[in-house]
Design an enzyme around this catalytic site. Structure first.
Site, PDB file in Angstrom:
ATOM      1  N   SER A 192      27.763 -46.798 -30.430  1.00  0.00           N
ATOM      2  CA  SER A 192      29.104 -46.220 -30.427  1.00  0.00           C
ATOM      3  C   SER A 192      29.029 -44.802 -30.963  1.00  0.00           C
ATOM      4  O   SER A 192      28.374 -43.957 -30.368  1.00  0.00           O
ATOM      5  CB  SER A 192      30.068 -47.097 -31.249  1.00  0.00           C
ATOM      6  OG  SER A 192      31.376 -46.592 -31.199  1.00  0.00           O
ATOM      7  N   THR A 193      29.646 -44.528 -32.095  1.00  0.00           N
ATOM      8  CA  THR A 193      29.673 -43.179 -32.639  1.00  0.00           C
ATOM      9  C   THR A 193      28.256 -42.660 -32.882  1.00  0.00           C
ATOM     10  O   THR A 193      27.474 -43.280 -33.589  1.00  0.00           O
ATOM     11  CB  THR A 193      30.452 -43.164 -33.967  1.00  0.00           C
ATOM     12  OG1 THR A 193      31.739 -43.732 -33.748  1.00  0.00           O
ATOM     13  CG2 THR A 193      30.603 -41.748 -34.489  1.00  0.00           C
ATOM     14  N   HIS A 219      30.298 -47.436 -26.447  1.00  0.00           N
ATOM     15  CA  HIS A 219      31.751 -47.307 -26.490  1.00  0.00           C
ATOM     16  C   HIS A 219      32.141 -45.944 -25.946  1.00  0.00           C
ATOM     17  O   HIS A 219      31.865 -44.905 -26.566  1.00  0.00           O
ATOM     18  CB  HIS A 219      32.264 -47.452 -27.925  1.00  0.00           C
ATOM     19  CG  HIS A 219      32.031 -48.798 -28.513  1.00  0.00           C
ATOM     20  ND1 HIS A 219      32.126 -49.053 -29.860  1.00  0.00           N
ATOM     21  CD2 HIS A 219      31.699 -49.986 -27.933  1.00  0.00           C
ATOM     22  CE1 HIS A 219      31.878 -50.332 -30.090  1.00  0.00           C
ATOM     23  NE2 HIS A 219      31.609 -50.917 -28.938  1.00  0.00           N
ATOM     24  N   MET A 313      30.555 -47.110 -35.147  1.00  0.00           N
ATOM     25  CA  MET A 313      31.629 -47.489 -36.039  1.00  0.00           C
ATOM     26  C   MET A 313      32.026 -48.944 -35.811  1.00  0.00           C
ATOM     27  O   MET A 313      31.985 -49.434 -34.693  1.00  0.00           O
ATOM     28  CB  MET A 313      32.819 -46.566 -35.745  1.00  0.00           C
ATOM     29  CG  MET A 313      33.931 -46.563 -36.765  1.00  0.00           C
ATOM     30  SD  MET A 313      35.263 -45.443 -36.212  1.00  0.00           S
ATOM     31  CE  MET A 313      34.363 -43.910 -36.027  1.00  0.00           C
ATOM     32  N   ASP A 316      31.181 -54.258 -33.848  1.00  0.00           N
ATOM     33  CA  ASP A 316      30.914 -54.796 -32.519  1.00  0.00           C
ATOM     34  C   ASP A 316      29.416 -55.002 -32.345  1.00  0.00           C
ATOM     35  O   ASP A 316      28.617 -54.136 -32.699  1.00  0.00           O
ATOM     36  CB  ASP A 316      31.442 -53.831 -31.456  1.00  0.00           C
ATOM     37  CG  ASP A 316      31.324 -54.405 -30.054  1.00  0.00           C
ATOM     38  OD1 ASP A 316      31.391 -55.635 -29.902  1.00  0.00           O
ATOM     39  OD2 ASP A 316      31.182 -53.601 -29.107  1.00  0.00           O
TER      40      ASP A 316
END
Length: 376
Positions: A192-193, A219, A313, A316
């Site tokens: 993600s991030t 993401h 972040m 998940d």
């Protein structure tokens, strides 16, 4: 034009995150500023219409996070980004762009240039876009006050000390496969991030001789994932594409979960495995999400699966990794120090279900060691 300094509508204690908003639209600046200042602990210390004024403001204010538009007059976001980071190397810059194909491509390029994150502007405008504002607040807070903040200004909290101790414990006593290790038939990556940069480094380091298909859930909104696939093709030297429903997994290819769809797999009775795209509800507030991908892969491949959880972040991937572990699959997590945000890999590491916690530079070699046939 003078720099506009925003004022909070109510008295607050000293902010833990100081933000500069850079956008040529006065309306957009106002919406972003109000959205952020409604949050406790966040203060917008400067609001400016272009990159030149952003550079001036950065020299005059203590700033943790910059929310930076791409298209602006005089000096746009693409040109301002490296100059801001040169002026303040620890600055966290979140790019804000339209969801157009051109801006999506530019946003990914800015990630390679050092931007910390991005948020896509909704087509209908910012006024009624609750999801945009929620995502922006979450990312500003995470980068400005959480794991993304480079400087440590206070002693670690008891909770941080406990997390570090847990990481060290898992590093010393990693989880072991619950059966004899098998060479994986497929590799899965969740991120993600900070993920685009981490993905590029991991995929670049892989041996071209590796034949396993690689499935990636990052993401990212629709439009962006197609460009992510193009970038990963260039970085890795492998064919990377947005996954399509019904296509058969092929050796050595990289499949990127498309924005707005969960990517699953399905074993065919006649043999082979196909991609299934699912339009179900978000999981962990994400779509695509890592958990549904991992659950389907664990069911289809059992112990012949290698999972890597990269920077990101939230948590998940944790439940999906629990399913992978039960089936005998193997799990790696990126370490705290090399992660932009140690949320997703940290959740897996602290649950004690990953086999190794590795710095980013060692993840590619570790995949080669396992997937290349050494097995351990």
């Amino acid at each position: 034009m003078a720099i506009q300094l925003s004022k909070s509508s109510k008295e607050r204690r000293e902010p833990s995150c100081r933000v500069m908003v850079v956008d040529d639209s006065a309306v957009a600046r106002g919406i972003v500023t109000r959205t952020l200042e409604e949050e406790d602990g966040i203060k917008v210390v400067a609001s400016v219409p272009n990159g030149l004024m952003a550079l001036k403001a950065a020299g005059n204010h203590e700033i943790d996070v910059v929310v930076l538009d791409i298209e602006m007059p005089e000096l746009d976001g693409l040109a301002a980004l490296p100059r801001l980071l040169e002026l303040k190397p620890d600055l966290k810059v979140i790019m804000v762009s339209s969801a157009s194909q051109r801006d999506a491509d530019i946003s990914l390029k800015t990630m390679a240039m050092g931007a910390a994150d991005y948020v896509a502007k909704p087509k209908a405008g910012l006024g009624g876009a609750e999801s945009f504002r929620a995502e922006l607040v979450s990312k500003v807070r995470e980068h400005g006050t959480g794991a993304g903040k480079a400087a440590v200004r206070h002693p670690p909290s008891p909770r941080q000390n406990a997390a570090s101790a847990r990481e060290e414990e898992v590093a010393r006593n990693p989880a072991r496969p619950n059966r004899a290790p098998s060479k994986p038939d497929v590799i899965a990556i969740g991120s993600s991030t900070g993920g685009p940069q981490a993905l590029a480094e991991v995929l670049r380091d892989l041996d071209p001789a590796l034949t396993q298909p690689i499935l990636v859930t990052q993401h990212m909104p629709a439009t962006f994932t197609g460009f992510l696939a193009e970038h990963m093709t260039r970085y890795s030297g492998r064919s990377a594409t947005e996954a399509r429903d019904g296509e058969v997994l092929e050796p050595g290819r990289i499949y990127i979960a498309p924005g707005g769809k969960h990517m699953l797999v399905e074993r065919r009775a006649a043999g082979g495995t196909i991609i299934r795209l699912d339009d179900g509800p978000p999981e962990n507030s994400c779509k695509p999400a890592v958990d549904p991908m991992l659950r389907s892969l664990a069911k289809a491949f059992q112990d012949r699966l290698l999972v890597v959880i990269l920077t990101g972040m939230g948590s998940d991937g944790l439940k999906g990794c629990e399913a992978v572990q039960k089936e005998g699959g193997r799990i790696f997590a990126q370490d705290r120090e090399s992660s932009v945000v140690w949320g997703m890999p940290g959740a897996v590491a602290q649950a004690g279900i990953c086999e190794e916690i590795l710095p980013l530079r060692k993840i590619g070699p570790a995949i080669i060691r396992i997937a290349g046939g050494e097995g351990k």
